[in-house]
Motif scaffolding. Structure first.
Motif, PDB file in Angstrom:
ATOM      1  N   LYS A 153       0.834  -1.201   0.000  1.00  0.00           N
ATOM      2  CA  LYS A 153       0.000   0.000   0.000  1.00  0.00           C
ATOM      3  C   LYS A 153       0.875   1.259   0.000  1.00  0.00           C
ATOM      4  N   PHE A 154       1.963   1.229   0.750  1.00  0.00           N
ATOM      5  CA  PHE A 154       2.903   2.356   0.811  1.00  0.00           C
ATOM      6  C   PHE A 154       3.548   2.589  -0.559  1.00  0.00           C
ATOM      7  N   LEU A 155       3.947   1.531  -1.234  1.00  0.00           N
ATOM      8  CA  LEU A 155       4.564   1.659  -2.554  1.00  0.00           C
ATOM      9  C   LEU A 155       3.586   2.239  -3.563  1.00  0.00           C
ATOM     10  N   ILE A 156       2.349   1.783  -3.538  1.00  0.00           N
ATOM     11  CA  ILE A 156       1.339   2.294  -4.459  1.00  0.00           C
ATOM     12  C   ILE A 156       1.097   3.782  -4.204  1.00  0.00           C
ATOM     13  N   LEU A 157       0.936   4.151  -2.936  1.00  0.00           N
ATOM     14  CA  LEU A 157       0.689   5.551  -2.600  1.00  0.00           C
ATOM     15  C   LEU A 157       1.876   6.446  -2.963  1.00  0.00           C
ATOM     16  N   SER A 158       3.094   5.983  -2.721  1.00  0.00           N
ATOM     17  CA  SER A 158       4.267   6.794  -3.069  1.00  0.00           C
ATOM     18  C   SER A 158       4.390   6.932  -4.582  1.00  0.00           C
ATOM     19  N   PHE A 159       4.075   5.872  -5.338  1.00  0.00           N
ATOM     20  CA  PHE A 159       4.102   5.954  -6.798  1.00  0.00           C
ATOM     21  C   PHE A 159       3.074   6.966  -7.306  1.00  0.00           C
ATOM     22  N   LEU A 200       1.812  12.281  -9.516  1.00  0.00           N
ATOM     23  CA  LEU A 200       1.068  13.541  -9.485  1.00  0.00           C
ATOM     24  C   LEU A 200       2.007  14.738  -9.400  1.00  0.00           C
ATOM     25  N   ILE A 201       3.068  14.635  -8.639  1.00  0.00           N
ATOM     26  CA  ILE A 201       4.038  15.733  -8.536  1.00  0.00           C
ATOM     27  C   ILE A 201       4.675  16.005  -9.895  1.00  0.00           C
ATOM     28  N   PHE A 228       3.045  23.386 -14.502  1.00  0.00           N
ATOM     29  CA  PHE A 228       3.537  24.705 -14.103  1.00  0.00           C
ATOM     30  C   PHE A 228       4.762  25.115 -14.923  1.00  0.00           C
ATOM     31  N   LEU A 229       5.581  24.162 -15.284  1.00  0.00           N
ATOM     32  CA  LEU A 229       6.746  24.472 -16.105  1.00  0.00           C
ATOM     33  C   LEU A 229       6.315  24.968 -17.488  1.00  0.00           C
TER      34      LEU A 229
END
Length: 83
Positions: free
Chosen positions: A3-9, A14-15, A22-23
């Protein structure tokens, strides 16, 4: 852990997408400003009067050139044709 890996991905994805957005906005505004500046420079150069009516002096030397710095010529050498 999975779950942590999915959320960090998803978070990093998104970032990356948001920063790319913005660029693009930043680059678009920078190119528009550069284009406007270039066009203003071109219009200033096109409408510059020619002739002696308005004389602009861009460079004023700080000291005058002394006569000793000016070369007056070299030594005269006779020319003889060699056959």
């Amino acid at each position: 852990m999975f779950k942590f890996l999915i959320l960090s991905f998803v978070f990093f994805y998104l970032i990356i997408k948001v920063s790319g957005f913005f660029l693009r906005i930043f680059l678009r505004s920078a190119t528009q400003k550069a284009t406007q500046h270039y066009q203003q420079q071109q219009t200033r150069q096109q409408y510059r009067p020619t002739g002696n009516a308005n004389v602009d002096i861009d460079y004023v030397p700080t000291e005058t050139v002394k006569a000793s710095k000016i070369t007056k010529g070299g030594e005269y050498v006779d020319y003889e044709e060699v056959k």
